[in-house]
Write a protein that holds these residues in place. Structure first.
Motif, PDB file in Angstrom:
ATOM      1  N   GLY A 181      37.661   2.940  18.363  1.00 29.59           N
ATOM      2  CA  GLY A 181      37.804   3.268  16.817  1.00 29.59           C
ATOM      3  C   GLY A 181      36.508   3.216  15.882  1.00 29.59           C
ATOM      4  N   LYS A 182      35.276   3.374  16.730  1.00 29.73           N
ATOM      5  CA  LYS A 182      34.020   3.457  15.868  1.00 29.73           C
ATOM      6  C   LYS A 182      34.094   4.432  14.769  1.00 29.73           C
ATOM      7  CE  LYS A 182      31.307   5.025  18.774  1.00 29.73           C
ATOM      8  NZ  LYS A 182      30.272   6.169  18.685  1.00 29.73           N
ATOM      9  N   SER A 183      34.307   5.465  14.954  1.00 32.38           N
ATOM     10  CA  SER A 183      34.429   6.485  13.740  1.00 32.38           C
ATOM     11  C   SER A 183      35.148   6.019  12.520  1.00 32.38           C
ATOM     12  CB  SER A 183      34.648   7.807  14.254  1.00 32.38           C
ATOM     13  OG  SER A 183      33.828   8.139  15.462  1.00 32.38           O
ATOM     14  N   THR A 184      36.471   5.727  12.845  1.00 35.92           N
ATOM     15  CA  THR A 184      37.549   5.244  11.821  1.00 35.92           C
ATOM     16  C   THR A 184      36.953   4.189  11.089  1.00 35.92           C
ATOM     17  OG1 THR A 184      38.941   5.774  13.487  1.00 35.92           O
ATOM     18  CG2 THR A 184      39.815   4.503  11.598  1.00 35.92           C
TER      19      THR A 184
ATOM     20  N   ILE B  86      23.742   5.043  12.091  1.00 35.36           N
ATOM     21  CA  ILE B  86      23.891   6.036  13.400  1.00 35.36           C
ATOM     22  C   ILE B  86      25.191   5.816  14.290  1.00 35.36           C
ATOM     23  CG2 ILE B  86      22.575   6.850  15.475  1.00 35.36           C
ATOM     24  CD1 ILE B  86      19.836   5.503  14.224  1.00 35.36           C
ATOM     25  N   ASP B  87      25.912   6.748  14.407  1.00 38.21           N
ATOM     26  CA  ASP B  87      27.127   6.652  15.346  1.00 38.21           C
ATOM     27  C   ASP B  87      26.738   7.226  16.440  1.00 38.21           C
ATOM     28  OD1 ASP B  87      29.452   7.284  16.786  1.00 38.21           O
ATOM     29  OD2 ASP B  87      30.604   8.068  14.828  1.00 38.21           O
ATOM     30  N   THR B  88      26.714   6.030  17.475  1.00 39.71           N
ATOM     31  CA  THR B  88      26.246   6.523  18.977  1.00 39.71           C
ATOM     32  C   THR B  88      26.708   5.364  20.013  1.00 39.71           C
ATOM     33  OG1 THR B  88      24.206   6.780  20.031  1.00 39.71           O
ATOM     34  CG2 THR B  88      23.960   4.968  18.424  1.00 39.71           C
TER      35      THR B  88
END
Ligand code: AMP
Ligand code: MG
Length: 196
Positions: free
Chosen positions: A14-17, A85-87
């Motif tokens: 659920g990181k991006s959300t 940073i989304d990683t």
């Protein structure tokens, strides 16, 4: 200088959300960059892949070249504005776990925070089954648990090579999302103070 937050978590957590919701709420102005996108753009330019899910199958040395390119672009952005940073802390490749941030790469980025989003293996498995857009590897709950353990260990090694603090945020079903977003907003709001 610059303010850099790395946000990590295994696919389906659920990181991006959480990230998108937190960005709407924080008073800090972050530039959101997806590390995989940056690597992918370079990989396509080099004629290495056609789809992002092929990248983790490239040889580790090639992936490291892509990581370095991405990190160099991101530090340039970080000179101008705070960066989120989304990683991933580690990437499960066909031949073993690959460090998302080998020493040279983490030293370039020198993040202020490494955020780890976690959920229970069964929650993650359920979310993966509902998301059919991606070419995700099929994993058991035991494998998911091990991958999350490894990501915590990886985060420690990144903190060794940067000034990062580690923040673990849990994203559970029923009202866990709300709390997770609040926790992330608190971390993002620190950037306002940094830039004030
Ligand atoms: P994502 O869309 O966040 O799932 O990322 C897509 C792909 O980008 C991943 O499957 C990896 O192949 C790659 N990727 C993202 N971050 C990293 C990283 N730090 N190191 C190596 N590969 C990465
Ligand atoms: Mg994602």
């Amino acid at each position: 200088m610059g303010f850099v937050i790395m946000i990590t978590g295994i696919p389906g957590v659920g990181k991006s959300t959480i990230t998108k919701l937190a960005l709407k709420r924080t008073r800090a102005r972050f530039r959101l960059v997806n590390f995989g996108d940056m690597m992918f753009e370079e990989a396509v330019r080099m004629g290495l892949v056609k789809h992002r899910d092929e990248m983790r199958k490239l040889d580790p040395q090639t992936q490291k070249t892509l990581q370095l390119k991405a990190a160099q672009r991101i530090v340039e952005i970080a000179r101008e504005e705070p960066v989120l940073i989304d990683t991933h802390a580690t990437i499960k490749t066909p031949v073993g776990y690959l460090l998302g941030f080998p020493r040279e790469v983490i030293e370039i980025l020198n993040p202020n925070f490494i955020v780890i989003i976690e959920a229970t293996p069964s929650e993650i498995l359920g979310r993966r089954l509902r998301d059919l857009k991606r070419d995700r590897d099929v994993e058991t709950e035991e494998q998911i648990a091990r991958h999350q353990d490894l990501n915590r260990a990886a985060a420690i090694s990144y903190a060794m090579h940067s000034n990062a603090l580690i923040k673990i945020i849990e994203n559970h079903e029923d009202k866990g999302l709300e709390e997770a977003v609040n926790e992330l907003v608190k971390v993002l709001d620190l950037a306002v103070r940094e830039y004030a």
